[in-house]
Write an enzyme that holds these catalytic residues in place. Structure first.
Site, PDB file in Angstrom:
ATOM      1  N   GLY A 271      34.243  42.179  57.664  1.00 46.49           N
ATOM      2  CA  GLY A 271      33.890  41.473  56.329  1.00 46.49           C
ATOM      3  C   GLY A 271      33.037  42.343  55.375  1.00 46.49           C
ATOM      4  O   GLY A 271      31.766  41.924  54.927  1.00 46.49           O
ATOM      5  N   ARG A 357      36.849  31.205  43.779  1.00 39.64           N
ATOM      6  CA  ARG A 357      35.875  31.472  44.150  1.00 39.64           C
ATOM      7  C   ARG A 357      34.730  31.179  43.451  1.00 39.64           C
ATOM      8  O   ARG A 357      33.429  30.962  43.977  1.00 39.64           O
ATOM      9  CB  ARG A 357      35.943  33.026  44.842  1.00 39.64           C
ATOM     10  CG  ARG A 357      36.797  33.467  45.571  1.00 39.64           C
ATOM     11  CD  ARG A 357      36.806  34.904  46.352  1.00 39.64           C
ATOM     12  NE  ARG A 357      35.632  35.159  46.986  1.00 39.64           N
ATOM     13  CZ  ARG A 357      34.603  35.796  46.686  1.00 39.64           C
ATOM     14  NH1 ARG A 357      34.832  36.486  45.484  1.00 39.64           N
ATOM     15  NH2 ARG A 357      33.576  36.105  47.403  1.00 39.64           N
ATOM     16  N   CYS A 388      41.145  21.190  33.275  1.00 39.88           N
ATOM     17  CA  CYS A 388      40.575  19.929  32.929  1.00 39.88           C
ATOM     18  C   CYS A 388      39.333  19.912  34.176  1.00 39.88           C
ATOM     19  O   CYS A 388      39.243  18.936  34.662  1.00 39.88           O
ATOM     20  CB  CYS A 388      41.413  18.957  32.967  1.00 39.88           C
ATOM     21  SG  CYS A 388      40.550  17.444  32.272  1.00 39.88           S
TER      22      CYS A 388
END
Length: 460
Positions: A271, A357, A388
């Site tokens: 990570g 994200r 929308c």
């Protein structure tokens, strides 16, 4: 690396037109349309090599071996799986779909791992049939399910995923080692707690992680490879890895003391963070490799145990910076924020369907006009999509030339990870293509979806 948050192949000419790996954005837009994910092959390969070499060198110096796994969840296609494998990486998959792509790419089963907190029986069976190198088991229940699917003659190679209590990285949703979450088995020893009429846990009880390891050893249909840990995502401070590594190595030593079994492999997760904005500094592969190697060597020495083989998973650090998303500007609308300020809303032909994200957990990105030169002063802008949804924001704040207009090409940096892989068809918008660029040429890796594709799923 040079050029972040853009890929190393990103270059702007004297006329203001950007090219990536020798292909200019006007050619990309004319050939492939917009929006489009653009992936710099040489940059991706270079990052894969850099991590492999950095960790192999650092761990060789302490007398340990190491494998580097590419995180398929960040982005996976047949071509990308082949690229990273050619650069010496293995491939980590989290679902049957990701496993299918890796196998279609020709990756040997032994070089594939299967993750997942809720694997289906079919996914487990397919992994065993493919001969994957490891299945990371995530719960006590799953240990039995994998064992029941395997056999004594052909035991399933497994690692037990544990949570160390170390919490690092970005948003809470992408931090994966604190106790109150769905992944893994806790190293912490439980105290008494009530579950209905039952009283569970005691000061003398084994931790869930130890229970999992013992359970694997009790099943002859399983081969215990080792222990897996992952502390989060988008991590820019390496200290968390050092604390977690010590905790996992301590668990390994405790298992050996209890059973005589010293597991042969430890996965330290990954990570590793990247630069999303100008001025941000990504983790340096050489630095993180040396820091972690030094830490595990010290921990093993203190515990009096030999070093195992290690594996790491850099995550988005391989593919994230290698990608950008190319858009065409549509509506440009000045909006008065207060009496003293105006924000320019720049609408693009994509949005939250190709980059969820920012809407999901406030991730920040950087955008630039890439199709021309402008000498106009800049204005504060917000890059928004066509959906929308008021939360359809791709870049919350960025300075752009005040003459930004419909038809301009705009690019958002560092979208190689979790752009296409998290994309949706919200508002029935077809997903963009993934286009690779290398040596002045472009080619489609994943084609653009069409409305016909969407309608083909609708059975009427």
């Amino acid at each position: 690396m040079t050029g972040e948050p853009w890929s190393t192949g990103f270059a702007r000419g004297a006329d203001g037109v950007v090219s990536v790996a020798g292909v200019d954005v006007h050619t990309l837009a004319a050939t492939h349309g917009t929006p489009a994910y653009v992936l710099d092959e040489a940059d991706l390969r270079s990052r894969a090599r850099s991590y492999r070499r950095a960790f192999e060198t650092a761990f060789a110096e302490i007398g340990a071996g190491v494998d580097v796994y590419y995180a398929g969840k960040a982005f996976l296609s047949v071509a990308v799986a082949r690229w990273v494998h050619e650069e010496g990486l293995r491939v980590d998959t989290a679902t049957g779909g990701e496993l299918a792509v890796a196998l279609r790419a020709g990756i040997p089963g032994a070089d594939i791992g299967l993750h997942g907190n809720n694997k289906s029986d079919d996914e487990i069976a397919r992994a065993l049939e493919a001969g994957v190198g490891r299945i990371i088991v995530d719960s006590l229940v799953e240990i039995d399910r994998v064992a029941d699917a395997a056999s004594v003659d052909h035991p399933a190679p497994v690692m037990v995923r544990v949570t160390t209590g170390v919490h690092a990285g970005g948003h809470e949703y992408i931090s994966t080692a604190h106790e109150d979450q769905k992944f893994g088995l806790s190293i912490a020893v439980p105290s008494h707690f009530h579950y209905g009429d039952l009283v569970l846990g005691s000061a003398e009880a084994d931790s869930p992680a130890m229970q999992g390891l013992l359970k694997v050893l009790s099943r002859p249909e399983l081969k215990l490879l080792g222990i897996h840990s992952h502390i989060g995502s988008q991590i820019l401070d390496p200290s968390g890895f050092e604390v977690a590594a010590r905790a996992v190595l301590t668990l390994r030593a405790e298992l050996a003391k209890k059973t005589g079994v010293l597991v042969e492999e430890i996965d330290l997760g990954g990570g590793y963070g990247i630069a999303y904005l100008p001025g941000e500094v990504a983790l340096d592969p050489d630095r993180i490799a040396k820091d972690i190697a030094s830490s595990v060597a010290s921990s093993a020495h203190d515990l009096g145990t030999p070093l195992p083989r290690f594996s790491i998973e850099p995550g988005r650090a391989i593919v994230g910076p290698a990608g950008m998303t190319l858009y065409t500007v549509g509506t440009v609308k000045p909006v008065r924020v207060d009496k003293a300020s105006v924000r320019t809303y720049v609408s693009i032909d994509g949005g939250m369907s190709d980059n969820i994200r920012p809407a999901l957990y406030g991730a920040q990105y950087h955008a630039e006009l890439v199709g021309r030169l402008s000498d106009e002063p800049t204005v504060l802008a917000r890059v928004v999509g066509k959906h929308c949804e008021s939360g359809d924001i791709v870049v919350h704040e960025v300075q752009v030339p005040s003459d930004v207009r419909a038809g301009d090409l705009l690019a958002v940096a560092a979208t190689g990870a979790y752009g296409r892989s998290m994309a949706s068809n919200y508002n029935h918008v077809p997903r963009p293509p993934v286009v690779s660029v290398a040596d002045g040429q472009s080619r489609v890796l994943v084609r653009r979806e069409t409305e016909d594709d969407l309608l083909a799923l609708d059975q009427g």
